[in-house]
Write a protein that holds these residues in place. Sequence first.
Motif, PDB file in Angstrom:
ATOM      1  N   THR A  78      -2.485  -8.768  -4.877  1.00  0.00           N
ATOM      2  CA  THR A  78      -3.182  -7.772  -4.055  1.00  0.00           C
ATOM      3  C   THR A  78      -2.193  -6.947  -3.239  1.00  0.00           C
ATOM      4  O   THR A  78      -2.296  -5.711  -3.180  1.00  0.00           O
ATOM      5  CB  THR A  78      -4.179  -8.459  -3.105  1.00  0.00           C
ATOM      6  N   TRP A  79      -1.226  -7.631  -2.618  1.00  0.00           N
ATOM      7  CA  TRP A  79      -0.249  -6.893  -1.811  1.00  0.00           C
ATOM      8  C   TRP A  79       0.591  -5.958  -2.684  1.00  0.00           C
ATOM      9  O   TRP A  79       0.843  -4.813  -2.306  1.00  0.00           O
ATOM     10  CB  TRP A  79       0.667  -7.864  -1.061  1.00  0.00           C
ATOM     11  N   ALA A  80       1.034  -6.448  -3.848  1.00  0.00           N
ATOM     12  CA  ALA A  80       1.862  -5.619  -4.731  1.00  0.00           C
ATOM     13  C   ALA A  80       1.096  -4.380  -5.187  1.00  0.00           C
ATOM     14  O   ALA A  80       1.660  -3.276  -5.262  1.00  0.00           O
ATOM     15  CB  ALA A  80       2.327  -6.438  -5.933  1.00  0.00           C
ATOM     16  N   CYS A  81      -0.201  -4.528  -5.486  1.00  0.00           N
ATOM     17  CA  CYS A  81      -1.010  -3.378  -5.907  1.00  0.00           C
ATOM     18  C   CYS A  81      -1.152  -2.366  -4.779  1.00  0.00           C
ATOM     19  O   CYS A  81      -1.020  -1.149  -5.001  1.00  0.00           O
ATOM     20  CB  CYS A  81      -2.381  -3.848  -6.381  1.00  0.00           C
ATOM     21  N   ASN A  82      -1.421  -2.847  -3.574  1.00  0.00           N
ATOM     22  CA  ASN A  82      -1.533  -1.940  -2.422  1.00  0.00           C
ATOM     23  C   ASN A  82      -0.213  -1.227  -2.159  1.00  0.00           C
ATOM     24  O   ASN A  82      -0.192  -0.034  -1.846  1.00  0.00           O
ATOM     25  CB  ASN A  82      -1.962  -2.722  -1.174  1.00  0.00           C
ATOM     26  N   TYR A  83       0.875  -1.961  -2.275  1.00  0.00           N
ATOM     27  CA  TYR A  83       2.197  -1.390  -2.030  1.00  0.00           C
ATOM     28  C   TYR A  83       2.519  -0.319  -3.063  1.00  0.00           C
ATOM     29  O   TYR A  83       2.983   0.786  -2.716  1.00  0.00           O
ATOM     30  CB  TYR A  83       3.240  -2.507  -2.078  1.00  0.00           C
ATOM     31  N   LEU A  84       2.283  -0.623  -4.343  1.00  0.00           N
ATOM     32  CA  LEU A  84       2.534   0.351  -5.408  1.00  0.00           C
ATOM     33  C   LEU A  84       1.623   1.568  -5.264  1.00  0.00           C
ATOM     34  O   LEU A  84       2.069   2.713  -5.438  1.00  0.00           O
ATOM     35  CB  LEU A  84       2.306  -0.297  -6.768  1.00  0.00           C
ATOM     36  N   ASN A  85       0.360   1.325  -4.956  1.00  0.00           N
ATOM     37  CA  ASN A  85      -0.581   2.431  -4.822  1.00  0.00           C
ATOM     38  C   ASN A  85      -0.181   3.365  -3.689  1.00  0.00           C
ATOM     39  O   ASN A  85      -0.346   4.592  -3.799  1.00  0.00           O
ATOM     40  CB  ASN A  85      -1.988   1.888  -4.569  1.00  0.00           C
ATOM     41  N   TYR A  86       0.368   2.800  -2.611  1.00  0.00           N
ATOM     42  CA  TYR A  86       0.738   3.639  -1.470  1.00  0.00           C
ATOM     43  C   TYR A  86       2.064   4.360  -1.714  1.00  0.00           C
ATOM     44  O   TYR A  86       2.127   5.596  -1.661  1.00  0.00           O
ATOM     45  CB  TYR A  86       0.833   2.788  -0.199  1.00  0.00           C
ATOM     46  N   TYR A  87       3.133   3.612  -1.967  1.00  0.00           N
ATOM     47  CA  TYR A  87       4.467   4.212  -2.035  1.00  0.00           C
ATOM     48  C   TYR A  87       4.730   4.967  -3.332  1.00  0.00           C
ATOM     49  O   TYR A  87       5.320   6.057  -3.309  1.00  0.00           O
ATOM     50  CB  TYR A  87       5.538   3.130  -1.821  1.00  0.00           C
ATOM     51  N   ALA A  88       4.336   4.400  -4.463  1.00  0.00           N
ATOM     52  CA  ALA A  88       4.613   5.066  -5.734  1.00  0.00           C
ATOM     53  C   ALA A  88       3.529   6.077  -6.081  1.00  0.00           C
ATOM     54  O   ALA A  88       3.821   7.207  -6.477  1.00  0.00           O
ATOM     55  CB  ALA A  88       4.747   4.033  -6.847  1.00  0.00           C
TER      56      ALA A  88
END
Length: 514
Positions: free
Chosen positions: A384-394
């Motif tokens: 979940t954290w990795a998806c949120n991080y990718l969705n925001y920054y990338a």
Amino acid sequence: MSSAPKIQRLVFSSELPENPMANKMTLKKDKTCGGRIRWNLVFNVVMIAMAGFPFYLPLEATLGVNCFYALLWILFLVLAANTQSKIHQTMKKVSNNSQQPPNPTPIKFILMTFIYKEPLDLLVKTLQNIQQQRIAKEIIMVVCMEEKTPEKETKIDAVFEQFKDCFDQLIVTVHPYGTPGEIPGKCSNTNYAIRSVLAHLKQSNPNFDPKKYFVTNFDVDTLFHKNFLDIQMMNILKEKDRNNFVWQPVLFYNWGLDKLSFFTRITGLARNMLMMGALIPLNINIMSVYTASLQLHIEGDFCHPAYQMDDIICYIRWKTLSRRALKIKPIYCPTISGPTSGSNMWQEFIEWIRQNKRWSIGSAEAFHYFIIKAPRIRFCQAFTWACNYLNYYASFICVQSLLLITTTIRLFAMETDPNLQQYFCIPLGVVYICLFCMMVMNKIAVKYLLKDIVVEIIPIWKDFIHWILSLIVMVGYGLIVFYGFWEIFFCGKGVCTHEPSKKKVLDANCLAQR
């Protein structure tokens, strides 16, 4: 827990007994092709794949992706407005004395700020600002310097001379240069400083309990509201297991923002809105100013000295090494952080590019660090954290800009149907409306929340021009992020350095107004 202020001169500048992480990093061999084949390549793959949507997907699907980003803007704006409303409610309760922290205070604060090439005047103004806190004489104030800090001894002497009686303890740490296993920057400085303070507290207090100490880490260009520590204390005391949280005050970048260029101002307003609407609510990462228990620092092995972005790295490091589901809790108190700036518009533009690129490189490198440490925590939590991080920054920060460019090329160079072009104006218009609301929110914050900290005078015509240019600024920001992600791919981990940013020192008129 309060005691008489300790006026002895405490300066730590020697090597620590042992730093296992630094020792380990000196023996570690690079097995990633010079730091190029790393997990941050996921960013690059996502960006290229999504930016090319208009050329290999039906335009209806591309329209759907553009609408998805418009919905994200709406979501972040609504969450940000809710956060700003809670700040207003909290400040109102504090001003009416309906909420007061306990006395004596059951916890103790360690405040840590960092200075390298910044002028002495800036450090003095920052410490004077902290001196206004109600419990100033109960806190441990730590000034973290580097061995190569210009005029280091002069600055140390001036700090002790002016502030020796203002805090419970005043400590200066001097991070040694060239320590094996480290890269110069705030991460290694933070790691050294907190280890030094911990060793000092253990030695000086036989009943030392790290669970009763909370560390607030902040840049030297930070201005706190006079009730900040009281509000932060009340937030901390509400939680039972305080080691499961990291507290993030809401940052406003209105440090002389009315005098800076449109790209610096729009970036500052966007960072403020996205912190309130995305970074904190989605538990993505902390930024610049944050507080955590000293016990969590110990369990999370402090800060990794071989990385550059101390805020993101600390959050990931503490989450994985302590095996805790860390939640980011907002401190509903306005805090001012200085935007990047320069002596003229051109230097300001260069600094804006340099800092945006550094942030993108740091976020990419932090993602790699998370992936290699993720097996230590639960799969669902990590995913979940990795998806949120990718969705925001990338995706949100970078792909959105690229997709606007590629969609425009497809519509005007490859399509002749005018109806399709009209449909694509809908998500674009939504983004522009959100950017307008973002500026209005900040105007409200300046008038009602920041009135005791900053004074801004911006004519309406200037606001209008900045709004028209705001989308261009966000696209430019996304392109710089895109460049940064590819720079770390071609140059490897060697490009991950923390170059000091140029911070704006407020002029005498602004200081007098405050």
